[in-house]
Design an enzyme around this catalytic site. Structure first.
Site, PDB file in Angstrom:
ATOM      1  N   LYS A 191      -6.773  12.944  11.415  1.00 52.10           N
ATOM      2  CA  LYS A 191      -6.408  12.046  10.239  1.00 52.10           C
ATOM      3  C   LYS A 191      -7.549  12.309   9.305  1.00 52.10           C
ATOM      4  O   LYS A 191      -6.871  12.480   8.020  1.00 52.10           O
ATOM      5  CB  LYS A 191      -6.823  10.768  10.676  1.00 52.10           C
ATOM      6  CG  LYS A 191      -6.532   9.601   9.767  1.00 52.10           C
ATOM      7  CD  LYS A 191      -6.505   8.215  10.193  1.00 52.10           C
ATOM      8  CE  LYS A 191      -6.432   7.072   9.042  1.00 52.10           C
ATOM      9  NZ  LYS A 191      -6.541   5.818   9.214  1.00 52.10           N
ATOM     10  N   ASP A 230       0.951  -1.156  -0.151  1.00 53.66           N
ATOM     11  CA  ASP A 230       0.153   0.057   0.154  1.00 53.66           C
ATOM     12  C   ASP A 230       0.842   1.214  -0.038  1.00 53.66           C
ATOM     13  O   ASP A 230       1.756   1.158   0.702  1.00 53.66           O
ATOM     14  CB  ASP A 230      -0.872   0.002   1.345  1.00 53.66           C
ATOM     15  CG  ASP A 230      -2.113  -0.285   1.094  1.00 53.66           C
ATOM     16  OD1 ASP A 230      -2.621  -0.052  -0.112  1.00 53.66           O
ATOM     17  OD2 ASP A 230      -2.711  -1.069   1.741  1.00 53.66           O
ATOM     18  N   ASP A 274      -4.042   2.551  -5.203  1.00 57.13           N
ATOM     19  CA  ASP A 274      -2.675   2.884  -4.841  1.00 57.13           C
ATOM     20  C   ASP A 274      -2.254   1.570  -3.902  1.00 57.13           C
ATOM     21  O   ASP A 274      -1.555   1.753  -2.999  1.00 57.13           O
ATOM     22  CB  ASP A 274      -2.692   4.279  -3.948  1.00 57.13           C
ATOM     23  CG  ASP A 274      -3.649   4.316  -3.006  1.00 57.13           C
ATOM     24  OD1 ASP A 274      -4.413   3.416  -2.931  1.00 57.13           O
ATOM     25  OD2 ASP A 274      -3.662   5.229  -2.114  1.00 57.13           O
TER      26      ASP A 274
END
Lengths: 1230, 404
Positions: free
Chosen positions: A991, A922, A1149
């Site tokens: 976040k 990742d 991704d």
């Protein structure tokens, strides 16, 4: 529920990963939105256009009469002469002409007397007609002159006006000088010039009425697709009648272009009626349209078909040359169906017996610097082979073809293992009788409506839908409608969605039929048979890419139909109109006895579907809902058969490689290379304009992704199905059945006596069950498809969105799905684990658990070894053991990984163990990684792991720290809110905002996110929520600015540039480093209203002539640009992995490969990232945009242009980060 | 929070500026009040305090200054600035009043207070509900200078009873708190008007507000929980045309028309050109909304008095949502025939019912009088035709969707 569905639909394919996808969204192939708004004050699109046109004609006629007269006088004799040419040619006796037969007489040249009489008669009639037509033509030309004059008045440049006005006169003169020439086909150059000029003269007019030109385009497309229908139905008379309908009216005629005439010519050509073709040819010229290559192809085809005389063919080819074409071009540029190509060649060979087909264009190679190695012939390696023989692949192809030929496939759902209750048996029986009754009544209604339409057609006007209802056998339409009825959710569905679904189903079947009819399929089959040799293990290695090999085979095949169909797409409006018509039939025809469930009630047929409106603030949406009786029967019957479109299933053979934007993926199903919202044509236009060689890298990458073979992880699938068929498990993301829903609240017998809270409770309950239902159905589809292919090897053909992000085409079950779906997928190809493979599996497992995120790889591995006992227990006793796997982030993938580790570690030699398991790597906050690399931000690069570090860096913690520092400073200075926030700033709070900064979150949205997070903290004083979130979002933005100093600059530069471009009335376009052209499809929406008898449907139309939506263009540009970069990185990695013979797939991704090749993939991934960002991406973007939007050479530069130039030239500065460091960064992708 | 205090967070400097503004408008109290005042006070009629009413130009300046104090751009608002207009409105509001005790007048969003002062001078007891904190100091100082004739509350009438759950943040207000603060108690539906309200509907939310008020009216919730509250509102001419449209009028006759005409007596009090009002736009523009189909040259002062007999027939606050749903569904396509609508709902005996009501079979939904719809609903209600479950599901759904 419906709101939720709408929202999901709006979010588009990017969100398809989520679990809670409402089924109806998934059901439709493209997940884009069809938001339907019924506007009150709307007018029918067509009458509007007609009225505008009428008004304009009146306007033009009213003013400036003398000039019009001049033109008319000048033109009339010329036209007459021209037509005499035609007539002479037709009448002139000659071997070729003698073979021509008048309509309706068949191929019988044996009636010379009759023929002469007939032709005389025809001549007379035609002359009359010609005269009428000519006056029309003349007045039209005059109108054009008028329009010009008017345009100039608008521009207030009277001096120039005079100058331009001379043009039509000059044209007339030029044409006149050739009035004496006596052969249609030999009419010489200057006349062509005149025609061309006429064409030119038309063009400015088009600009003039830019406003309604989008309407114009749609109408034009509608005419063409209508004519195509006649072509398909082989009804030349009908087609010609339809064409004449437009041709005869000077106003409507503007909607015709050369293509429309060409289609009708082709229909006649197929019948071999040269006379008809010739007549159309001259009709076309008489209205000033220049014949195109296709027109000549049609004439030659016809001549080839009935072996015309040499002279006629010669004349035709002479004229072709005079028009500036070359014979070779016929074979290079025209698309052929059936035996058209052979016939054209035959005609040519009559004249030039030695004529050879032009050699296929030599394959071009992409010149991109990034792919120099990849495409270089010296380093060419053979394409990786699949583990199948030619024979096996051949069989699989046949299976796939069969499935696609059937259009739909019906499979057993995973629920079928449940025992049947007596109630279900009864309900099924009832449903079967009802269905056969519905089938009959729908068929009856359809035939009745078709009949009345065909009647209408003969009396007056024309029903535009009629031919579309004749394309398929009636049974097929009925089948499509019944299928819709079966899949309708109990909550109902909006009219627009259903109409689109019905319409596009008809369209897809029509396309299939066309492919069959044009024998395109035969050729595909033929080429595919050879193509397989590239992939099969038992054939010669070939040093080709799939696309190259396919192109080579096609070129070698030479004859036969073209693989691309002539553009035959239906306008969106038409699809909707057709769908609406079918929906109306459905609503009216389908009835159920009211006492079906309750025999005490009196017998009365009531509609199964009813139409209600739902109101959303200022607009109303029409919904079609099933009657509760029907929903009840369906749910009682608990049917276990599911019917899907064949394109919803994974492919059973390797996909047809993409060779152009129009060809690839499924064998028959029409697939678009680029997904886009309905009615958007910009992307397709852009792709068509792009030189094919520029698309090669993208096509090759998609082929590579699609060629990965998959299989099912059966033990995991069995466990999942057992839980699914039991009671589900919300924690493990297995949606429970409706029977597990909470009890409904007690409802008083009389609804109206309910109080507010009772109503509210009932609403909540309904919402909850609706949600559960859609989740359950989504999972049911996925699992059933997986179960269906459990013993097979299958493939996911890929396409992409407009930014180049790739997606598997089958919508329900694919590797982009949630944890559950990913866990049941394995690579079909197995590879030994190799020396480090087992370690990678263990690290992958720990990654899946979400534990040890901040620890080094070695520590993760050690941790895995520590808990080996738990891992083995999970693998051996998943449901009865200690269930360690259940408490991880991605439990199902973790379980699958545990099982793989168990098997590998127990094998005698783990390094030799053949593993099919995909290991993921990742990107850590991939968007920010690209920004940091673009801006060479040092601190930013460190925090997103572009810099080698011992332990993975966490950008969220870093930002949180930064914000905390700011807060401390402020608190010391006595800022109240900073003091209040003491101890509340954490990674979790910041976040989401940090993550979405890349995707262009605004302060407003950021504040809402913050408020949500703070609300979750119980101790946080509520009265400070607003102020605190406001303060925090400001500080997060500051923090990111501090860490990613260049990132913010780049983002602002992108935004500002997009704003200026959009404000200048243009859309933002760019080209990715791989050469994919991108355009942002955001326009100020303009909707057109469809008048249907059930409801007026307002359909949003999007067209390049519309003004761009500045806000969307500007806000979406930075994220879209970054997405175009991350997709480029992925494709580069994919292509280079291919050269290493590795398996590679991606979920944006997140890159997947075998455990054996993780290290190589990691290396390639880093190399390509460095290579990509070593390009001057921003500078290139700036240059491209300067060239596109501020092309120099214009005398006057408007202020906005200067501003835009300044903005675009001012590329943000970059920082000091050394990009090469990425090569050594362990945690860049991990 | 409801009491008239400036909201927290207003910066000190802002407050100073506002105070300075207020100073320019200190009321000119004229002498001592006579003692008979108490008697009249009891009847809701106060003696004139003799306040100075600023001229239009001054009012406009005040609005502009208040606008500058705003942290974020406030939505478009319109104000009465011209003293003459204020007097006209005051006369309209007092017109037709009987001899009995006069109810309190709630003035929504008074802004610079031109009308407020005119009303006070005319002896009306006023409660001013202002949502813009920049106007508050001015109003509060006026409140303090009077003896209870004026009460100033911080809040926004057009954000009354927000549907979001959780605490209500000012300037949004709850009706029960508001009424408690005003000291107005609930009265039975058939009793006299307990409260008069005056306001100018915010342009952007005009239609929305009309719908919300309608729902409140039919459900007897929000302000209508306290009885038949009388609304005196300025609405755009086009909406006025909609509210008072006759059956068959092509664009004007809508669901809104029917529901308001069934629910209220609608009276036009005054029409005033758009130009007479001041806006809070920076450029001082008038921002007249465009209208294609209906005339829209004025703002209309309309009095909406709920019908005393609204709930005497089969219509009840509990089933009124079905009525609203029915009317909306019928008028979603005004050209469709009523019988078709009824049939598409598969309600039994639609035709027979219509015949009984003497409604022709071919009647279009837009050609029925509001009263016909009420009769139709009551007939359907009586014949138990609304028992089909799906109909109630739809009603529920539609409530959720509209009541936003």
């Amino acid at each position: 529920m419906s709101l939720l569905r709408l929202r999901a639909a709006l979010l588009g394919p990017a969100r398809l990963r989520g679990a809670g996808i409402p089924w109806s969204v998934l059901r439709t192939y493209s997940s884009a939105s069809a938001k339907e708004k019924a506007r009150r004050n709307a007018i029918c699109e067509r009458t509007e256009l007609l009225e505008v046109l009428k008004a304009r004609v009146k306007q033009l006629q009213a003013s400036n009469v003398p000039e019009m007269m001049v033109n008319k006088v000048d033109l009339a004799p010329l036209g007459n002469d021209k037509y005499q040419d035609l007539l002479e040619k037709v009448v002139a006796p000659g071997p070729a002409e003698e073979q021509l037969t008048p309509r309706g007489r068949g191929e019988s040249p044996a009636r010379p007397r009759n023929w002469v009489e007939k032709s005389k008669e025809e001549m007379y009639i035609r002359q009359l007609k010609v005269e009428r037509k000519l006056s029309i033509a003349a007045s039209r030309l005059a109108l054009e002159g008028q329009a010009k004059a008017k345009r100039k008045d608008k521009a207030k440049a009277k001096a120039k006006a005079k100058k331009r006005l001379k043009k039509p006169e000059a044209k007339v003169a030029a044409a006149q000088s050739h009035a004496g020439s006596h052969n249609v086909y030999a009419h010489s150059k200057p006349k062509v010039v005149a025609v061309k000029e006429a064409a030119k003269a038309q063009r400015p007019q088009g600009v003039l009425k830019n406003k309604d030109s989008s309407q114009h385009k749609v109408l034009q497309q509608t005419i063409q697709s209508n004519l195509e229908c006649f072509l398909f139905l082989q009804q030349p008379e009908e087609a010609e009648r339809f064409l004449l309908l437009y041709h005869r009216s000077p106003v409507k005629r503007r909607l015709l272009n050369a293509n429309a005439y060409n289609i009708v010519m082709r229909i006649w050509a197929r019948k071999g009626c040269l006379q008809r073709v010739n007549r159309l040819f001259s009709m076309m010229e008489s209205v000033g349209l220049q014949p195109s290559l296709d027109s000549y192809a049609a004439v030659l085809e016809c001549m080839g078909r009935n072996q015309s005389c040499t002279k006629a063919i010669q004349r035709c080819m002479q004229q072709l040359k005079n028009d500036g074409f070359h014979v070779d071009e016929l074979f290079q540029k025209c698309l052929f169906e059936e035996d058209e190509k052979e016939k054209v060649l035959r005609a040519i060979r009559i004249v030039q017996p030695n004529y050879q087909l032009p050699p296929p264009p030599s394959p071009q190679t992409c010149k991109s610097y990034l792919l120099q190695d990849f495409y270089s012939k010296e380093k060419m390696v053979s394409y990786p082979k699949l583990d199948f023989s030619v024979q096996e692949l051949q069989e699989r192809f046949q299976q796939q073809l069969e499935m696609e030929l059937n259009n739909t496939i019906t499979i057993e759902s995973v629920e079928s293992t449940k025992p049947l209750t007596p109630q279900a048996i009864k309900a099924r029986k009832l449903l079967t009788t009802l269905r056969s009754r519905w089938h009959d009544s729908i068929l009856q209604a359809l035939q009745k409506s078709k009949h009345s339409m065909s009647k209408l057609k003969t009396v007056s006007g024309y029903n535009i839908l009629y031919p579309y209802l004749c394309l398929l056998p009636d049974e097929e339409y009925v089948g499509i409608m019944l299928q819709i009825l079966n899949t309708l959710s109990p909550q109902g569905e909006s009219l627009a969605v259903l109409a689109r679904e019905l319409g596009s189903k008809v369209y897809n079947r029509y396309i299939t039929q066309r492919k069959l009819r044009s024998r395109q399929l035969e050729k595909v089959q033929e080429v595919y048979e050879d193509y397989i040799h590239l992939l099969a293990k038992d054939s010669q290695p070939d040093e080709y890419l799939p696309r190259e090999y396919w192109e080579k085979l096609v070129a070698e095949a030479g004859f036969g139909p073209s693989l691309n169909l002539k553009d035959c797409s239906w306008p969106y409006m038409l699809i909707m109109r057709l769908g609406m018509h079918m929906l109306e039939l459905l609503v009216h025809a389908v009835k159920v006895p009211r006492n079906a469930l309750n025999p005490h009630l009196e017998h009365k047929l009531i509609p199964v579907l009813y139409h209600v409106y739902s109101f959303r603030s200022s607009w109303q949406i029409g919904l079609i809902k099933p009657h509760p009786i029907f929903s009840q029967i369906v749910s009682d019957a608990a049917e276990t058969l599911l019917t899907f479109n064949s394109s919803a299933m994974p492919m059973l053979c390797p996909p047809v490689p993409w060779t152009s934007p129009h060809f690839g993926a499924f064998v028959l199903n029409d697939t678009k290379l680029m997904r886009f919202v309905d009615g958007a044509i910009q992307h397709q236009l852009l792709l068509d304009q792009c030189p094919p060689v520029n698309l090669h890298p993208v096509l090759d990458a998609l082929n590579q992704l699609g060629n990965c073979a998959w299989k099912i992880n059966q033990p995991v699938l069995d466990i999942i199905i057992s839980i699914f068929n039991d009671k589900g498990n919300e924690k493990l993301d297995i949606p429970p059945p409706i029977s597990e829903a909470p009890r409904p609240p007690a409802i008083p017998s009389n609804y109206s006596t309910m109080n507010k809270s009772q109503k509210h409770e009932l609403l909540l309950y309904k919402k909850k069950t609706a949600e559960m239902h859609s989740l359950r159905m989504d999972a049911l589809y996925k699992l059933s498809i997986a179960n269906y292919v459990r013993d097979k090897v299958f493939w996911f053909p890929h396409n992409m969105d407009f930014r180049g992000r790739t997606y598997p085409c089958p919508p329900y079950f694919n590797h982009l799905g949630n944890d559950v779906t990913r866990a049941i997928l394995l690579f079909a190809e197995g590879k030994p684990l190799g020396p480090k493979g087992l370690d990678w599996l263990k690290i992958h497992l720990i990654n899946l658990t979400g534990l040890k995120k901040r620890n080094a790889l070695q520590e993760r591995l050690e941790y895995a070894n520590e808990i080996m006992e738990e891992i083995l227990d999970s693998a051996d006793h998943p449901l009865t053991g200690r269930k360690w796997w259940m408490n991880t982030d991605e439990p199902w993938q973790a379980l699958a990984c545990c099982m793989e580790i168990a098997k590998a570690s127990r094998s005698p030699d783990p390094a030799a163990y053949i593993s099919h398991f995909p290991v993921h790597q990742d990107g850590s906050c991939n968007g920010l990684q690209h920004y940091a690399a673009l801006g060479r931000d040092l601190i930013g690069a460190i925090s997103v792991n572009l810099m080698p570090c011992d332990v993975p860096q966490d950008v969220y913690s870093a930002v949180a720290q930064q914000v905390e520092e700011f807060r401390k400073k402020d608190a010391e200075q006595g800022v109240k809110i900073a003091q209040v926030l003491q101890g509340f700033i954490s990674r979790k709070v910041v976040k989401q905002t940090v993550m979405t900064v890349v995707y262009g979150v605004t302060r407003y949205g950021g504040r809402l996110q913050m408020e949500k997070r703070l609300k979750e903290i119980d101790e946080f004083p509520e009265e400070y929520l607003w102020e605190a979130s406001h303060y925090l979002v400001k500080q997060v933005f500051n923090g990111i600015k501090e860490m990613f100093s260049a990132t913010r600059d780049i983002q602002n530069w992108l935004t500002e540039s997009a704003k200026l471009i959009a404000q200048s009335g243009q859309t933002v376009e760019w080209v990715t480093p791989l050469g994919l052209p991108i355009v942002q499809p955001y326009y100020r929406s303009k909707s057109t209203v469809l008048n249907c008898s059930m409801q007026h449907l307002s359909v949003k139309s999007s067209n390049s002539n519309q003004k761009p939506d500045t806000v969307k263009q500007k806000n979406a540009f930075p994220p879209n640009f970054i997405h175009s970069l991350d997709s480029t990185h992925m494709m580069l990695t994919a292509l280079h992995c291919l050269r290493q013979g590795m398996t590679f797939v991606s979920v944006h991704d997140c890159y997947w490969t075998h455990a054996l090749t993780v290290d190589i993939m990691n290396q390639i991934c880093r190399q390509q990232f460095v290579a990509l960002h070593s390009e001057k991406i921003l500078q290139d973007l700036s240059n491209f945009m300067l060239e596109k939007y501020c092309r120099s050479g214009r005398e006057t530069r408007a202020p906005w242009q200067k501003k835009l130039m300044e903005q675009l030239s001012n590329v943000p500065k970059t920082g000091k980060f050394n990009l090469k460091k990425v090569m050594d960064s362990t945690y860049f992708f991990s | 929070m409801l009491a008239g205090r400036a909201p927290p967070g207003a910066a000190a400097c802002r407050r100073l500026l506002a105070a300075a503004l207020a100073a320019g408008l200190r009321p000119l109290l004229c002498g001592l009040r006579p003692c008979w005042a108490t008697a009249r006070r009891a009847a809701g009629q106060w003696p004139s305090p003799g306040l100075r009413v600023p001229e239009a130009a001054e009012a406009e300046r005040l609005v502009q200054q208040a606008q500058q104090l705003q942290r974020i751009r406030a939505p478009l608002r319109r104000f009465i600035a011209c003293p003459q207009l204020a007097r006209t409105v005051q006369r309209c509001l007092q017109g037709g009043a009987g001899p009995g005790p006069r109810p309190v007048l709630l003035e929504c969003a008074p802004g610079p207070g031109i009308l407020t002062r005119t009303l006070l001078n005319a002896g009306v007891r006023v409660v001013a509900l202002e949502s813009n904190s920049a106007f508050l100091p001015n109003l509060q100082s006026l409140e303090n200078s009077l003896d209870g004739q004026l009460k100033v509350i911080y809040g926004d009438f057009f954000r009354l009873d927000p549907l979001v759950t959780g605490t209500v943040k000012p300037p949004a207000v709850c009706s029960d708190k508001l009424f408690e603060t005003m000291g107005v108690a609930a009265v039975p539906w058939r009793a006299d008007v307990p409260l008069k309200i005056f306001g100018i509907l915010p342009q952007r939310k005009e239609r929305n507000t009309l719908w919300r008020l309608l729902f409140a009216l039919y459900e007897c919730s929000s302000i209508y929980r306290y009885g038949r509250v009388e609304l005196n509102i300025f609405i755009s001419e086009k909406e006025y045309k909609v509210l008072t449209a006759k059956p068959g009028e092509v664009r004007a006759y809508q669901a809104l028309t029917i529901l308001w005409q069934v629910g209220c007596e609608i009276q036009l009090l005054h029409m005033e050109p758009w130009s007479s009002f001041v806006t809070n736009l920076k450029n001082g523009g008038r921002a007249v909304p465009k209208s294609t189909w209906l005339p829209n040259d004025h703002l209309c002062l309309v009095r909406l008095t709920p019908q005393q007999n609204l709930f005497t027939g089969g219509l009840k606050p509990t089933n009124s949502s079905t009525f609203i749903f029915m009317v909306k569904q019928c008028l979603a396509r005004p050209k469709s025939r009523l019988t078709d609508r009824l049939n598409s709902w598969s309600l039994d005996n639609g035709g027979k019912l219509l015949r009984e009501l003497e409604i022709p079979d071919s009647a279009e939904t837009r050609s029925l009088y509001p009263e016909d719809y009420r009769r139709l609903f009551e007939a359907l209600q009586n014949s138990n035709m609304f028992t089909e479950t799906w109909f109630h599901d739809e009603v529920l759904d539609s409530i959720r969707n509209i009541n936003l």
